[in-house]
Design an enzyme around this catalytic site. Structure first.
Site, PDB file in Angstrom:
ATOM      1  N   GLN A 275      -8.131 -33.658  89.876  1.00 57.73           N
ATOM      2  CA  GLN A 275      -9.394 -33.791  90.544  1.00 57.73           C
ATOM      3  C   GLN A 275     -10.033 -32.637  91.071  1.00 57.73           C
ATOM      4  O   GLN A 275      -9.579 -31.534  91.497  1.00 57.73           O
ATOM      5  CB  GLN A 275      -8.988 -34.613  92.152  1.00 57.73           C
ATOM      6  CG  GLN A 275     -10.161 -34.804  92.709  1.00 57.73           C
ATOM      7  CD  GLN A 275     -10.937 -36.400  91.816  1.00 57.73           C
ATOM      8  OE1 GLN A 275     -10.457 -37.047  91.121  1.00 57.73           O
ATOM      9  NE2 GLN A 275     -12.342 -36.255  92.080  1.00 57.73           N
TER      10      GLN A 275
ATOM     11  N   ASP B 249      -9.575 -37.284  81.330  1.00 58.42           N
ATOM     12  CA  ASP B 249     -10.933 -37.126  81.818  1.00 58.42           C
ATOM     13  C   ASP B 249     -12.103 -36.411  80.942  1.00 58.42           C
ATOM     14  O   ASP B 249     -13.235 -36.491  81.024  1.00 58.42           O
ATOM     15  CB  ASP B 249     -10.880 -35.894  83.125  1.00 58.42           C
ATOM     16  CG  ASP B 249     -11.078 -36.219  84.355  1.00 58.42           C
ATOM     17  OD1 ASP B 249     -11.458 -37.348  84.602  1.00 58.42           O
ATOM     18  OD2 ASP B 249     -10.371 -35.724  85.305  1.00 58.42           O
TER      19      ASP B 249
ATOM     20  N   LYS C 124      -8.567 -44.417  92.281  1.00 56.80           N
ATOM     21  CA  LYS C 124      -8.148 -44.446  91.114  1.00 56.80           C
ATOM     22  C   LYS C 124      -6.799 -45.102  91.102  1.00 56.80           C
ATOM     23  O   LYS C 124      -6.217 -45.850  90.184  1.00 56.80           O
ATOM     24  CB  LYS C 124      -8.049 -43.117  90.675  1.00 56.80           C
ATOM     25  CG  LYS C 124      -9.635 -42.428  90.185  1.00 56.80           C
ATOM     26  CD  LYS C 124      -9.426 -41.043  89.731  1.00 56.80           C
ATOM     27  CE  LYS C 124     -11.035 -40.354  89.723  1.00 56.80           C
ATOM     28  NZ  LYS C 124     -11.076 -39.039  89.629  1.00 56.80           N
TER      29      LYS C 124
HETATM   30  N1  GUN Z   1     -15.005 -34.929  90.613  1.00 57.95           N
HETATM   31  C1  GUN Z   1     -15.915 -35.792  90.417  1.00 57.95           C
HETATM   32  N2  GUN Z   1     -15.876 -36.631  89.490  1.00 57.95           N
HETATM   33  C2  GUN Z   1     -14.482 -36.394  88.718  1.00 57.95           C
HETATM   34  C3  GUN Z   1     -14.062 -36.921  87.613  1.00 57.95           C
HETATM   35  O1  GUN Z   1     -14.472 -37.831  86.867  1.00 57.95           O
HETATM   36  N3  GUN Z   1     -12.887 -36.391  87.357  1.00 57.95           N
HETATM   37  C4  GUN Z   1     -12.145 -35.393  88.096  1.00 57.95           C
HETATM   38  N4  GUN Z   1     -11.130 -35.185  87.649  1.00 57.95           N
HETATM   39  N5  GUN Z   1     -12.657 -34.897  89.189  1.00 57.95           N
HETATM   40  C5  GUN Z   1     -13.974 -35.310  89.308  1.00 57.95           C
END
Ligand code: GUN
Length: 292
Positions: free
Chosen positions: A96, A119, A52
């Protein structure tokens, strides 16, 4: 043989298209900025977060990186989120998941300002999604819809079978697909489902998000179906640099013989998640800057 849905290509195109919007924001004095909070050292989370951050940089956006120890408390996370909510230079906040135990992710996500919830996990965003109102869509489900659209897979009237009821993928996807704008007939399967293989064989669109490597085999797939594999499983493999390889929930070889369309792993849904995240950050920055 199925058409292979190239998520890497579609995501690359979307990311190039975002450049103009980022440039317009920067020209107006706003650099879109995402704060990424990672607590602990979960291996998969570390690699997602690194991907990211690289994508943000390539897109000309700012990333603020908060790496916190495994022992971080809920109170510490809440006070960091309060500070980021109040910071006008931060347009998006991503925590996350999973958070280290015993932290309860619910109150942490709910503390994020919904205007910065890129998100799409905040209860306000989830409510808007279910109600069909505008709001941030969660990145992976949104990416799946874009892939179906880009490859001309008919969704309206189709029977979409979603495997897995996670809050990140299965539940929001099932809701999105059943909205009037998508118009699919949706079956959501989970660990309590009986006859899952029979239900899979009825799917025009089969979406696997269960976290079980290779579980969906060709004999569970209707001829010509679109098969979307959201699984990212680390399967131990000796002789590889990392000691594992990434495998999806779908057994690609047998599934590709039956499917009309299929996403590979890697290179299918994964790159779309990041592209949709970048788009949400740009959207948040545009809204904050009064551009849209
Ligand atoms: N953990 C697995 N996929 C994601 C996601 O798309 N966003 C976040 N914040 N955590 C995750």
């Amino acid at each position: 043989m199925a058409v292979i849905i190239d998520g890497k290509e579609v995501a690359g195109r979307l990311r190039r298209e975002l450049r103009d919007r980022v440039k317009a924001l920067r020209d107006a004095g706003t650099v879109p900025c995402l704060a990424v909070i990672l607590a602990g050292d979960n291996g998969a989370s570390l690699s997602y977060v690194a991907a990211k951050e690289k994508a943000l940089e390539e897109a000309g956006m700012d990333g603020r990186d908060f790496r916190l120890p495994e022992e971080t408390t809920q109170a510490e996370l809440l006070s960091l989120i309060a500070a980021l909510n109040a910071d006008p230079q931060v347009h998006g906040i991503l925590v996350q998941l999973p958070l280290p135990s015993p932290i309860d992710a619910g109150p942490v996500i709910a503390a994020i300002d919904p205007a910065k919830d890129v998100d799409g996990f905040h209860p306000v965003s989830v409510g808007n999604l279910v109600l069909g109102r505008p709001g941030f869509l969660p990145c992976t489900p949104h990416g799946v819809l874009v892939l179906l659209r880009e490859y001309g897979v008919p969704v309206s009237g189709a029977h979409a079978v979603v495997l897995g009821r996670s809050g990140i993928v299965g539940k929001p996807l099932a809701n999105l697909l059943s909205r009037r704008d998508q118009n699919a007939t949706v079956t959501l399967c989970h660990t309590g489902t009986r006859n899952m293989a029979d239900i899979c064989r009825q799917a025009d669109i089969l979406i696997a998000a269960v976290g079980k490597p290779g579980m969906i085999r060709g004999d569970m797939i209707k001829e010509g179906a679109a098969v979307i594999d959201v699984g990212v499983n680390r399967v131990p493999e000796s002789g590889t640099k990392k000691g594992y390889r990434i495998r999806g929930d779908v057994d690609f070889e047998t599934a590709a013989e039956k499917a009309g369309f299929i996403t590979p792993v890697p290179g299918g849904v994964g790159p779309m998640t990041i592209a949709m995240l970048l788009e949400n950050v740009v959207q948040a920055a545009e809204t904050a800057g009064g551009i849209r």
